[in-house]
Scaffold this motif. Structure first.
Motif, PDB file in Angstrom:
ATOM      1  N   ALA A 177       0.586  -1.255  -0.574  1.00  0.00           N
ATOM      2  CA  ALA A 177       0.315  -0.190  -0.153  1.00  0.00           C
ATOM      3  C   ALA A 177       0.977   1.062  -0.030  1.00  0.00           C
ATOM      4  O   ALA A 177       1.952   1.150   0.337  1.00  0.00           O
ATOM      5  CB  ALA A 177      -1.086  -0.164   0.895  1.00  0.00           C
ATOM      6  N   ILE A 178       0.867   2.483  -0.259  1.00  0.00           N
ATOM      7  CA  ILE A 178       1.141   3.657  -0.424  1.00  0.00           C
ATOM      8  C   ILE A 178       0.143   4.791   0.136  1.00  0.00           C
ATOM      9  O   ILE A 178      -0.886   4.080   0.231  1.00  0.00           O
ATOM     10  CB  ILE A 178       1.338   3.940  -1.845  1.00  0.00           C
ATOM     11  CG1 ILE A 178       2.462   5.225  -1.841  1.00  0.00           C
ATOM     12  CG2 ILE A 178       0.392   3.818  -2.685  1.00  0.00           C
ATOM     13  CD1 ILE A 178       3.244   5.581  -3.868  1.00  0.00           C
ATOM     14  N   GLY A 179       0.345   5.271   0.735  1.00  0.00           N
ATOM     15  CA  GLY A 179      -0.482   6.933   1.435  1.00  0.00           C
ATOM     16  C   GLY A 179       1.446   8.171   1.612  1.00  0.00           C
ATOM     17  O   GLY A 179       2.073   7.600   2.038  1.00  0.00           O
ATOM     18  N   GLY A 180       0.066   9.187   1.757  1.00  0.00           N
ATOM     19  CA  GLY A 180       0.863  11.079   2.440  1.00  0.00           C
ATOM     20  C   GLY A 180       0.081  11.068   3.507  1.00  0.00           C
ATOM     21  O   GLY A 180      -0.601  11.845   2.450  1.00  0.00           O
ATOM     22  N   GLU A 181       0.624  12.898   3.106  1.00  0.00           N
ATOM     23  CA  GLU A 181       0.063  13.452   3.958  1.00  0.00           C
ATOM     24  C   GLU A 181       0.619  15.106   3.472  1.00  0.00           C
ATOM     25  O   GLU A 181       1.531  14.938   3.047  1.00  0.00           O
ATOM     26  CB  GLU A 181      -0.047  13.679   5.043  1.00  0.00           C
ATOM     27  CG  GLU A 181      -0.020  12.503   6.440  1.00  0.00           C
ATOM     28  CD  GLU A 181       1.089  11.520   6.220  1.00  0.00           C
ATOM     29  OE1 GLU A 181       0.991  10.111   6.617  1.00  0.00           O
ATOM     30  OE2 GLU A 181       2.341  11.852   6.166  1.00  0.00           O
ATOM     31  N   SER A 182      -0.639  15.727   3.158  1.00  0.00           N
ATOM     32  CA  SER A 182       0.172  17.083   2.353  1.00  0.00           C
ATOM     33  C   SER A 182       0.933  16.877   0.910  1.00  0.00           C
ATOM     34  O   SER A 182       0.609  16.463   0.166  1.00  0.00           O
ATOM     35  CB  SER A 182       0.144  17.660   3.370  1.00  0.00           C
ATOM     36  OG  SER A 182       0.959  19.224   3.618  1.00  0.00           O
ATOM     37  N   LEU A 209      -4.749   8.669   1.396  1.00  0.00           N
ATOM     38  CA  LEU A 209      -4.315   9.989   1.334  1.00  0.00           C
ATOM     39  C   LEU A 209      -5.263  11.101   2.086  1.00  0.00           C
ATOM     40  O   LEU A 209      -6.041  10.976   2.472  1.00  0.00           O
ATOM     41  CB  LEU A 209      -4.835  10.411  -0.488  1.00  0.00           C
ATOM     42  CG  LEU A 209      -4.084   9.143  -1.500  1.00  0.00           C
ATOM     43  CD1 LEU A 209      -4.629   9.410  -2.797  1.00  0.00           C
ATOM     44  CD2 LEU A 209      -2.464   9.256  -1.365  1.00  0.00           C
ATOM     45  N   THR A 210      -4.346  11.535   2.928  1.00  0.00           N
ATOM     46  CA  THR A 210      -4.524  12.839   4.170  1.00  0.00           C
ATOM     47  C   THR A 210      -4.381  13.919   3.385  1.00  0.00           C
ATOM     48  O   THR A 210      -2.868  14.736   3.408  1.00  0.00           O
ATOM     49  CB  THR A 210      -3.882  12.061   5.144  1.00  0.00           C
ATOM     50  OG1 THR A 210      -4.109  10.691   5.774  1.00  0.00           O
ATOM     51  CG2 THR A 210      -4.717  12.814   6.631  1.00  0.00           C
ATOM     52  N   ALA A 211      -5.145  14.903   3.307  1.00  0.00           N
ATOM     53  CA  ALA A 211      -5.167  16.783   3.212  1.00  0.00           C
ATOM     54  C   ALA A 211      -4.130  16.975   2.069  1.00  0.00           C
ATOM     55  O   ALA A 211      -2.957  17.405   2.604  1.00  0.00           O
ATOM     56  CB  ALA A 211      -4.398  17.016   4.753  1.00  0.00           C
ATOM     57  N   CYS A 306      -8.200  20.443  11.689  1.00  0.00           N
ATOM     58  CA  CYS A 306      -6.994  21.261  10.544  1.00  0.00           C
ATOM     59  C   CYS A 306      -6.268  20.234   9.772  1.00  0.00           C
ATOM     60  O   CYS A 306      -6.541  19.549   9.872  1.00  0.00           O
ATOM     61  CB  CYS A 306      -6.359  21.767  11.791  1.00  0.00           C
ATOM     62  SG  CYS A 306      -5.418  20.584  12.447  1.00  0.00           S
ATOM     63  N   HIS A 307      -5.773  21.577   9.127  1.00  0.00           N
ATOM     64  CA  HIS A 307      -4.028  20.331   8.191  1.00  0.00           C
ATOM     65  C   HIS A 307      -3.927  19.330   8.899  1.00  0.00           C
ATOM     66  O   HIS A 307      -2.502  19.647  10.221  1.00  0.00           O
ATOM     67  CB  HIS A 307      -3.320  21.644   7.818  1.00  0.00           C
ATOM     68  CG  HIS A 307      -2.612  20.921   6.434  1.00  0.00           C
ATOM     69  ND1 HIS A 307      -2.765  20.223   5.050  1.00  0.00           N
ATOM     70  CD2 HIS A 307      -1.111  20.844   6.622  1.00  0.00           C
ATOM     71  CE1 HIS A 307      -2.386  20.153   4.770  1.00  0.00           C
ATOM     72  NE2 HIS A 307      -0.907  19.700   5.303  1.00  0.00           N
ATOM     73  N   VAL A 308      -3.756  18.560   8.323  1.00  0.00           N
ATOM     74  CA  VAL A 308      -3.107  17.398   8.591  1.00  0.00           C
ATOM     75  C   VAL A 308      -3.023  16.648  10.354  1.00  0.00           C
ATOM     76  O   VAL A 308      -2.679  16.688  11.024  1.00  0.00           O
ATOM     77  CB  VAL A 308      -1.392  16.896   8.450  1.00  0.00           C
ATOM     78  CG1 VAL A 308      -1.194  15.318   8.361  1.00  0.00           C
ATOM     79  CG2 VAL A 308      -1.146  17.453   7.007  1.00  0.00           C
ATOM     80  N   PHE A 309      -4.675  16.444  10.345  1.00  0.00           N
ATOM     81  CA  PHE A 309      -4.635  17.235  12.255  1.00  0.00           C
ATOM     82  C   PHE A 309      -4.512  15.440  12.925  1.00  0.00           C
ATOM     83  O   PHE A 309      -4.750  15.106  14.027  1.00  0.00           O
ATOM     84  CB  PHE A 309      -5.980  17.071  12.203  1.00  0.00           C
ATOM     85  CG  PHE A 309      -7.596  15.716  11.185  1.00  0.00           C
ATOM     86  CD1 PHE A 309      -7.913  15.231  12.181  1.00  0.00           C
ATOM     87  CD2 PHE A 309      -7.989  16.127   9.983  1.00  0.00           C
ATOM     88  CE1 PHE A 309      -9.019  14.090  11.857  1.00  0.00           C
ATOM     89  CE2 PHE A 309      -8.583  15.187   9.596  1.00  0.00           C
ATOM     90  CZ  PHE A 309      -9.081  13.642  10.521  1.00  0.00           C
ATOM     91  N   ILE A 310      -4.399  13.982  11.961  1.00  0.00           N
ATOM     92  CA  ILE A 310      -4.221  13.423  12.021  1.00  0.00           C
ATOM     93  C   ILE A 310      -2.791  13.164  13.014  1.00  0.00           C
ATOM     94  O   ILE A 310      -2.141  12.354  13.761  1.00  0.00           O
ATOM     95  CB  ILE A 310      -4.098  12.182  11.172  1.00  0.00           C
ATOM     96  CG1 ILE A 310      -3.141  12.432  10.635  1.00  0.00           C
ATOM     97  CG2 ILE A 310      -5.596  11.656  11.010  1.00  0.00           C
ATOM     98  CD1 ILE A 310      -2.477  11.176   9.732  1.00  0.00           C
TER      99      ILE A 310
END
Length: 331
Positions: A177-182, A209-211, A306-310
């Motif tokens: 799997a792949i992913g990232g933030e901003s 895919l996050t924010a 908010c931005h990348v609240f995680i």
């Protein structure tokens, strides 16, 4: 595909993108989320104009835990290796669970293509390993302005190709799997496109895919956000884009702005964003395009996030992370 199956698939995907308008109502924001946002704005308002400092200095301060937000403890699962990339060595920070991995998650960190590192994401990636049983490979790609586009996607492409070659032998699985933030969300999609178009590969079963920032020409929410320093504001975005594209690049190139890409043949994706994110529209625009290209898509919008609240403690982050962990595990 039969008509009945097609109708069922379409209904399932449409339901995944159905949103309750009440999530955008300010009254839906929980008290602890309001308090967190107020604390972030207060903390960042007290910081001198950070853009008068070189990016290299800002990176050093963050790695020393002297940035505006605490540095997570180093994960005991972490080790760093170097692989050969198109431009030279690329560092990969690998977090391996104590039991055989159920899969491997290629993580691409955020930071506006200028800041951030795999080390700074040990907290969230350690939690990912613990909750999913996956190993995490986090790429330390080249950062602007010293290494502008296409350095970052070149390095992320190299990391993905390494995983395709070495994943089974090293981790005992080809469940990727792949992913990232901003900016990491941007680079995750760019990586999927590069593997599909340059190498004929579709090795990833899911995208988290996050924010993400998917249009460097700036979507309406990014343009209209203004000066409020809730993690990210309009000036910040313009500064980051200016550094990233310092040596040029067509802003509508899908490698730069994936919102403009042909998205056919990409894996199921979970799109996560908060309603108090300057990049809200990037997610709201890309998720339906993902679906329209024939891919499975889920859209999770969190009131007041908010931005990348995680990356901040709180019930909202707990909910979003639990959903993303379940999504990756299921795919």
């Amino acid at each position: 595909m039969s008509s009945a199956l097609a109708d069922t698939s379409t209904a399932r995907n449409a339901a995944a993108l159905t949103l309750d308008p009440s999530v955008f109502d300010p009254a839906a924001i929980a008290s602890d989320t309001r308090a967190l946002n107020a604390a972030i704005v207060k903390a960042l308002s007290a910081v001198p104009d950070r853009w008068v400092f070189p990016m290299a200095m800002l990176r050093k301060l963050r790695l020393e835990g002297k940035g505006p937000f605490p540095l997570a403890p180093e994960s005991p699962y972490a080790q760093v290796i170097e692989i050969e990339g198109k431009r030279g060595p690329v560092a990969l920070r690998i977090l391996t669970p104590p039991t055989p991995p159920k899969g491997v998650y290629l993580h691409i960190h955020g930071g506006g293509w200028c800041l951030g590192s795999a080390r700074e994401n040990d907290g969230i990636n350690h939690r990912f390993v613990e909750r999913t049983g996956f190993a995490v490979v986090s790429a330390d790609y080249g950062l602007a302005p010293e290494q502008p586009w296409p350095a970052a996607p070149d390095d992320c492409e190299a990391a993905a190709l390494w995983l395709v070659r070495e994943g089974l032998g090293r981790f005992g699985t080809e469940r990727f799997a792949i992913g990232g933030e901003s900016a990491g969300g941007n680079l995750a999609v760019a990586t999927l496109l590069r593997l599909r178009d340059r190498h004929g590969l579709t090795p990833f079963r899911a995208a988290n895919l996050t924010a993400g920032c998917y249009d460097l020409g700036l979507t309406p929410s990014a343009r209209q956000w203004g000066d409020e320093p809730l993690v990210l504001n309009t000036r910040d975005i313009n500064v980051f884009v200016g550094h990233y594209l310092r040596e040029g690049g067509n802003i509508a190139d899908p490698d730069i702005s994936p919102l403009h890409a042909d998205l056919k043949g990409l894996p199921p994706a979970l799109f996560t964003v908060g309603t108090r994110d300057a990049l809200l529209d990037d997610t709201l625009f890309l998720a339906p395009r993902w679906l329209a290209a024939g891919n499975a898509a889920e859209l999770a919008v969190y009131p007041g996030g908010c931005h990348v609240f995680i990356g901040f403690p709180g019930t909202l982050a707990d909910q979003a992370l639990a959903r993303s962990h379940a999504f990756i595990s299921a795919c």
